[in-house]
Design a protein around this motif. Sequence first.
Motif, PDB file in Angstrom:
ATOM      1  N   SER A 247       0.839  -1.207   0.000  1.00  0.00           N
ATOM      2  CA  SER A 247       0.000   0.000   0.000  1.00  0.00           C
ATOM      3  C   SER A 247       0.869   1.251   0.000  1.00  0.00           C
ATOM      4  O   SER A 247       0.597   2.203  -0.731  1.00  0.00           O
ATOM      5  N   ASP A 248       1.909   1.241   0.833  1.00  0.00           N
ATOM      6  CA  ASP A 248       2.807   2.406   0.880  1.00  0.00           C
ATOM      7  C   ASP A 248       3.455   2.629  -0.491  1.00  0.00           C
ATOM      8  O   ASP A 248       3.573   3.763  -0.961  1.00  0.00           O
ATOM      9  N   MET A 249       3.901   1.518  -1.106  1.00  0.00           N
ATOM     10  CA  MET A 249       4.521   1.662  -2.433  1.00  0.00           C
ATOM     11  C   MET A 249       3.517   2.218  -3.430  1.00  0.00           C
ATOM     12  O   MET A 249       3.836   3.082  -4.251  1.00  0.00           O
ATOM     13  N   ALA A 250       2.268   1.726  -3.348  1.00  0.00           N
ATOM     14  CA  ALA A 250       1.239   2.185  -4.287  1.00  0.00           C
ATOM     15  C   ALA A 250       0.955   3.668  -4.085  1.00  0.00           C
ATOM     16  O   ALA A 250       0.888   4.441  -5.051  1.00  0.00           O
ATOM     17  N   ILE A 251       0.830   4.076  -2.827  1.00  0.00           N
ATOM     18  CA  ILE A 251       0.534   5.486  -2.544  1.00  0.00           C
ATOM     19  C   ILE A 251       1.731   6.347  -2.970  1.00  0.00           C
ATOM     20  O   ILE A 251       1.565   7.428  -3.553  1.00  0.00           O
ATOM     21  N   GLY A 252       2.929   5.835  -2.694  1.00  0.00           N
ATOM     22  CA  GLY A 252       4.132   6.565  -3.095  1.00  0.00           C
ATOM     23  C   GLY A 252       4.229   6.705  -4.603  1.00  0.00           C
ATOM     24  O   GLY A 252       4.523   7.790  -5.124  1.00  0.00           O
ATOM     25  N   LEU A 253       3.967   5.628  -5.322  1.00  0.00           N
ATOM     26  CA  LEU A 253       4.010   5.698  -6.786  1.00  0.00           C
ATOM     27  C   LEU A 253       2.936   6.657  -7.293  1.00  0.00           C
ATOM     28  O   LEU A 253       3.169   7.411  -8.251  1.00  0.00           O
ATOM     29  N   GLY A 254       1.771   6.589  -6.655  1.00  0.00           N
ATOM     30  CA  GLY A 254       0.708   7.525  -7.039  1.00  0.00           C
ATOM     31  C   GLY A 254       1.197   8.967  -6.950  1.00  0.00           C
ATOM     32  O   GLY A 254       1.016   9.762  -7.867  1.00  0.00           O
ATOM     33  N   ARG A 255       1.867   9.290  -5.839  1.00  0.00           N
ATOM     34  CA  ARG A 255       2.368  10.674  -5.660  1.00  0.00           C
ATOM     35  C   ARG A 255       3.402  11.024  -6.725  1.00  0.00           C
ATOM     36  O   ARG A 255       3.459  12.159  -7.192  1.00  0.00           O
ATOM     37  N   ILE A 256       4.240  10.048  -7.071  1.00  0.00           N
ATOM     38  CA  ILE A 256       5.257  10.311  -8.096  1.00  0.00           C
ATOM     39  C   ILE A 256       4.581  10.732  -9.401  1.00  0.00           C
ATOM     40  O   ILE A 256       5.084  11.582 -10.135  1.00  0.00           O
ATOM     41  N   PHE A 257       3.400  10.163  -9.665  1.00  0.00           N
ATOM     42  CA  PHE A 257       2.685  10.510 -10.900  1.00  0.00           C
ATOM     43  C   PHE A 257       1.556  11.514 -10.661  1.00  0.00           C
ATOM     44  O   PHE A 257       0.702  11.702 -11.522  1.00  0.00           O
ATOM     45  N   GLY A 258       1.562  12.130  -9.501  1.00  0.00           N
ATOM     46  CA  GLY A 258       0.637  13.235  -9.264  1.00  0.00           C
ATOM     47  C   GLY A 258      -0.685  12.858  -8.629  1.00  0.00           C
ATOM     48  O   GLY A 258      -1.561  13.721  -8.478  1.00  0.00           O
ATOM     49  N   PHE A 259      -0.867  11.594  -8.239  1.00  0.00           N
ATOM     50  CA  PHE A 259      -2.132  11.194  -7.597  1.00  0.00           C
ATOM     51  C   PHE A 259      -1.981  11.218  -6.079  1.00  0.00           C
ATOM     52  O   PHE A 259      -0.905  10.995  -5.552  1.00  0.00           O
ATOM     53  N   GLU A 260      -3.088  11.478  -5.414  1.00  0.00           N
ATOM     54  CA  GLU A 260      -3.074  11.448  -3.957  1.00  0.00           C
ATOM     55  C   GLU A 260      -4.078  10.388  -3.509  1.00  0.00           C
ATOM     56  O   GLU A 260      -5.284  10.610  -3.553  1.00  0.00           O
TER      57      GLU A 260
END
Lengths: 476, 389
Positions: A247-260
């Motif tokens: 989940s942390d990786m997913a949320i982190g990747l989301g932020r890298i691509f501009g998603f929160e």
Amino acid sequence: MVFSSTIFLFLFLPLTIVLYYALPAKLKNFLLLAASLVFYAWGEPLAVFLMLFSIAGNYLMGRLIAWSMAAGRAAIVRGTLVAAVALNIGMLVVYKYSDFLVFNLNSLLDLNLPLPNIPLPIGISFFTFQALSYVIDVYREEGTVQKNVFSLALYISLFPQLIAGPIVRYRDVDAQIRARKTDYRQMLRGVALFIVGLAKKVMVANVAGEVADQIFGVPVANWTGGMAWLAVASYTLQIYFDFSGYSDMAIGLGRIFGFEFLENFRHPYVSQSIREFWRRWHISLSTWFRDYVYVPLGGSRNGSARLYLNQLIVFLLCGLWHGASWTFVVWGLWHGMFLVLERMGIGAALERAWRPVRHLYVMAVVMAGWVFFRAATLPEAWRILRTLVGAGAESGSGYSAHLYLTPLWLLTAAAGCVACTPIPAALAQRALRAAPSARIRFSLRLAATAGLLALLTYSAISVACSAYNPFIYFRF
Amino acid sequence: MNEPRSFSLRARLLFWAFVAALATPTALMLAGQGGFSPETENRPPAPLPTLNGQPLREFPRAFEAFFNDAFGLRAAMIKINAKIHSRLLRGTITPDVVAGREGWLFYKGEHIRGTPQSNLQIFLGTYPLDSDFLEKARRVQSRLRHYFEARGIRYYLVLVPSKISVYPEYMRGGKPPAEMSAIDVVARHLQDHGEPHVVNLRPGLLRCKEQAQIYHKTDTHWSDEGMLCGCRLLAERIGLETRWETVARQAGLHHGDLAKMEGKSAADGSEPTTEVRRVPETARLIPEDSLGGRLAQSIWLKDATWKIFETPDSSAPRLLCLGDSFFMRGNFTRLFAEAFSYSVFLWNDHLAPEYLDWIQPDVVIWEVTERRLRILADPLNPGIPFDPE
């Protein structure tokens, strides 16, 4: 493809990031969609067509619902919603539960129907729930209908949360898919979260999981009490660090691509009640069930008896969502039962209890639940529980917990016990607040960056080592 | 959609440093700096797949296998991980290897899905030896004995103990050697049921263990001292004239297979050992590329791994030996061949009957290691055609 693989970490991720930031804004969603389809097809080349079918079906039904609502055709709206729910749940039943259903039908009615043996497409539970969230949100007018099929495809297939969540609800990301802001600070926060998630997965979950797998590979009849405790403790660590790491990786990747994306785990093992546990564990799933099952069932609006029944139904479904087996059903009902008991009065008694007692109660319930979650069958789970409390038959087989207790496990367990509490983050925050000068604050941030770099380096080394595959004899 | 704005140069630099760090292994691979070591992994690297000639759905798996073997810094990262595990954590990087006490490494045994690995079962005393298995093994041995007896050939089944049943005290959670290990149970059952040709080396090796280190610390196999002990035990049991009374010993280094699996190179993973040779050494290895070797390969031995020795003593018996790595690796064949005029060693459990016509052996030995005892119940091992009972 999984995040903790060499191909993802060293090739797919850097390539996707570079291409994403090299492309003009209007092409970024297309790039993410293409990358997500490659990500999914990499592990499941044929299942990608099922996902595309799901996208097309939900897109058409979402459009039909929105058009019918605008035209005042209530019957069509309701009919389409029912069809959409049937399509999504039907897909889940066919691909995930058909063997379970046929097996139980055979047992119940003394039939001999062949098991369909349909391969389970990875992530189907996640993307189906996301698709359901979309059509229901459109129906409830809590989200705008998506007219661009590529944008809906991106919502359903977005690779960071595609195979292990969090379950992102359409209304939470609708606006971000259409337009999102990115800046380097947000991206760096994403990088930090990704590194922490990767470290949780490879440094704690994998180590604990290896011990749990080894012990669960031994027939339970040969287990000692020590082995049972070691296996359950290892699995307790594994499942939290694996799931929350992803989940942390997913949320982190989301932020890298501009998603929160919303937080999915909030230190569940420090909970003081099972109710609190479910406010901290897999938050996106529990809120999904709350909004799309519990509330439509009536929630707490129709008296205590109905509330208890609703909770049991929700947790039975929650158990079944995790896997097509009676062990998962029992796991769900186990948690549902304690939630009901807490509402019936245990909760009030708990609040008056000493804090460590409350914590012990939660960990006992949760760890016993993990036995059902991990065991292959209900009799095996029962036997493990008996062994845990010293009521298992002593096998005298020669197995002992010493065989599995390595210095690495002890170190990992100690680190895991600290890392699953909010203490490290709180200490870091306190140190930053208490820093008397900007220079010291800078030094602390530098130390945190160095710490993250060390975590990334060791995690990358561990991932690289997963590709190490020596044979003792190639010819055998 | 807004483009990312540069809030600070530092954040920008850190972000792209992260991306560059992740991309480095791929960049090095593209630059031809891959990191695969056939020496430690004991297998060839996975090839770069093409889209021709294989279904598209298999491409990702094949490409990932290639990438897993080819990315840059691979060897360095594996080496660092091995050092961290062995020096700081006293563990291993390969799940099939257990780090025991005082630097001893143990191989758990081959993976058979859903069952514990065989050496671990031997250590724990849970190796599955039910009466059905024992009876099947006895039937196979009985048939083999009759088959060879009918041809005037002496046949022996030689059982070699796993390192874990000779040195269990060095295993994690160690204990003294069990009185009866799996190999002893099988040997005793066969001997008690009319199969006297079974040679169990474990009791003799346990005696030799008092005099010298007979298994390598970082290898699955016995050391030269263990091999010498094995030769002497066999000579006594089979009634060979050669007894290896005079041997020369010299100090050497051994790069064990388990050390290799742990990613250790010869430079940092070798252990001291004692190399043993018979004096005088008379057995001559027939090279694979010699005329005799090429003929043997093309006519008889085909794909088998083999070694052929000759000695000047034409009165000594002729040997055909089937076996596994315990006989075929290291110096065992060279030592043991001293007792025979002509000896053929095959790394194989399957015997083609035409070998007997060609080799004309006086003695046939089938060697099986303890962790592979299960194969004794397989009626196809060795591949002698049997008349149905």
